[in-house]
Design an enzyme around this catalytic site. Sequence first.
Site, PDB file in Angstrom:
ATOM      1  N   VAL A  99      -5.420  11.235  12.818  1.00  0.00           N
ATOM      2  CA  VAL A  99      -6.805  10.864  13.125  1.00  0.00           C
ATOM      3  C   VAL A  99      -6.833   9.759  14.173  1.00  0.00           C
ATOM      4  O   VAL A  99      -7.622   9.804  15.122  1.00  0.00           O
ATOM      5  CB  VAL A  99      -7.544  10.421  11.842  1.00  0.00           C
ATOM      6  CG1 VAL A  99      -8.905   9.810  12.187  1.00  0.00           C
ATOM      7  CG2 VAL A  99      -7.725  11.594  10.897  1.00  0.00           C
ATOM      8  N   GLY A 100      -5.966   8.766  14.019  1.00  0.00           N
ATOM      9  CA  GLY A 100      -5.904   7.694  15.012  1.00  0.00           C
ATOM     10  C   GLY A 100      -5.538   8.211  16.386  1.00  0.00           C
ATOM     11  O   GLY A 100      -6.116   7.776  17.398  1.00  0.00           O
ATOM     12  N   GLY A 123      -7.525   7.598   7.624  1.00  0.00           N
ATOM     13  CA  GLY A 123      -7.310   8.998   7.930  1.00  0.00           C
ATOM     14  C   GLY A 123      -5.898   9.373   8.300  1.00  0.00           C
ATOM     15  O   GLY A 123      -5.582  10.562   8.405  1.00  0.00           O
ATOM     16  N   GLY A 124      -5.045   8.393   8.553  1.00  0.00           N
ATOM     17  CA  GLY A 124      -3.675   8.689   8.926  1.00  0.00           C
ATOM     18  C   GLY A 124      -3.456   8.643  10.425  1.00  0.00           C
ATOM     19  O   GLY A 124      -4.392   8.474  11.218  1.00  0.00           O
ATOM     20  N   HIS A 162       0.804  -1.217   0.000  1.00  0.00           N
ATOM     21  CA  HIS A 162       0.000   0.000   0.000  1.00  0.00           C
ATOM     22  C   HIS A 162       0.839   1.271   0.000  1.00  0.00           C
ATOM     23  O   HIS A 162       0.281   2.367  -0.040  1.00  0.00           O
ATOM     24  CB  HIS A 162      -0.934   0.011   1.222  1.00  0.00           C
ATOM     25  CG  HIS A 162      -2.126  -0.878   1.066  1.00  0.00           C
ATOM     26  ND1 HIS A 162      -2.102  -2.232   1.361  1.00  0.00           N
ATOM     27  CD2 HIS A 162      -3.391  -0.615   0.648  1.00  0.00           C
ATOM     28  CE1 HIS A 162      -3.289  -2.750   1.129  1.00  0.00           C
ATOM     29  NE2 HIS A 162      -4.084  -1.805   0.697  1.00  0.00           N
TER      30      HIS A 162
END
Length: 450
Positions: free
Chosen positions: A380-381, A376-377, A307
């Site tokens: 965000v986490g 979200g990256g 990815h």
Amino acid sequence: MLPRWELSFYLLASVGFHVYSFYEVYRVSREHEEELDREFDLETSTLFGGLKKDPTDFEWSFWMEWGKERLVWLFLGHMSVSQVANLLSRKHKPWILAVYGMWACRCVLGTQGTAVVLIHTTIAFCVAQFRSQSLSWLCSLALLSTLRLEDVEEVKMRQQEQSPPKTSLSILVLGLGRLLFYWWLAELMVHLMYMHAIYSSASLLRAVSSWTLGGLALAQVLFFYVKYLVLFGVPALLMRLDGLTPPPLPRCVSTMFSFTGMWRHFDVGLHDFLVRYVYIPAGGSQHGLLGALFSTAMTFAFVSFWHGGNGYLWCWATLNWLGVTVENGVQKLVQRPHVQHSLAQFLSPGARRRLHAALASCSTSMLILSNLVFLGGSQVGEIYWDRIFIQVHGVVTASNLDWFAIPSSSGSHFVRTRHYDLSIFSGPAQHGSSLHRVTQAPSPEQDRGP
């Protein structure tokens, strides 16, 4: 195992949580529409009565723009050429479609892009002729950055007789109807809820209410699901029209309550590929617990690198590896005879189902967190981790556990999930045999992966 009224209550409560949290996301989207429009340039659309559209999901916007320009017409051309070749020259149909495919690549990618596709396809085809897992594994690593190898043997096994024209017409009508509905639903979501733009605004994401925060998580993962019903559904429809059986479309993420279930049922083709060409060649479960942990780690490292290998992707892969490992460790623990005996002695079947739901809620909360990192990256986490697990806001913690526990308790009843679904990577003990299908109960001879 559970009374019908209790399952109905769980279902209604789950629907209620979804609807109310989506309403909160819609309300916040309307309240901050001008602010988000200035920052992210929301698109004016006539599709839903002049509502503005959130264009910040790059993948959806990219493929929709390409689709409107060329891809729809090229797909229709493929379908027409395939059906005409099937009627007039079935013997030469593969060659006809190959020529059309190269011409379509030339229209979309240009000469250089077509050359890359041709070279990579030729390499993959030549390697596949050796029917060697190790060579296929090395080849897939070499081509990893630009090409995903297809499972040639699986496609051959799934090949069917060509359908008569009436059957093809019914497949086309039903398939197009479903695709149009999924596309309409995805577009409706990005017109009503600006979840991607809000995710891109860290200050706004930190300021929203707990209900809105939970609704954003649900909206994000459900949009991802609907988006891939469209993106996977288009080639799946063409495969059916060509007489092939495609992998199943993703299962609704609202019925997922384990890391293993997510990996097994969201992208079945990817799961089969990983089992055949990464997990088993890395050793599988044939070398004990440490070997299984190593093979699983290699599999998720492969997926992360596939990815893009960015930092947040390694975090996402690590969370998934830990989730799969813990789930399978708990499964092995509860399958011990003395544990089974104790559970049967002290807990009724209904109580065991509720215990399973409580444990699954913990797994599901981490599953959603890992998916939010992927979508979200890392920022965000971190915000979700801080808001839900560190600050311990009572409302969001209780509501999230309810969201997670309710599908865990009732979802297995409605989707008929089996206990062996908790084993993510299960393949054959002999590397040359065909893949174990997740819809079948595993036999003792098959490789039981972690």
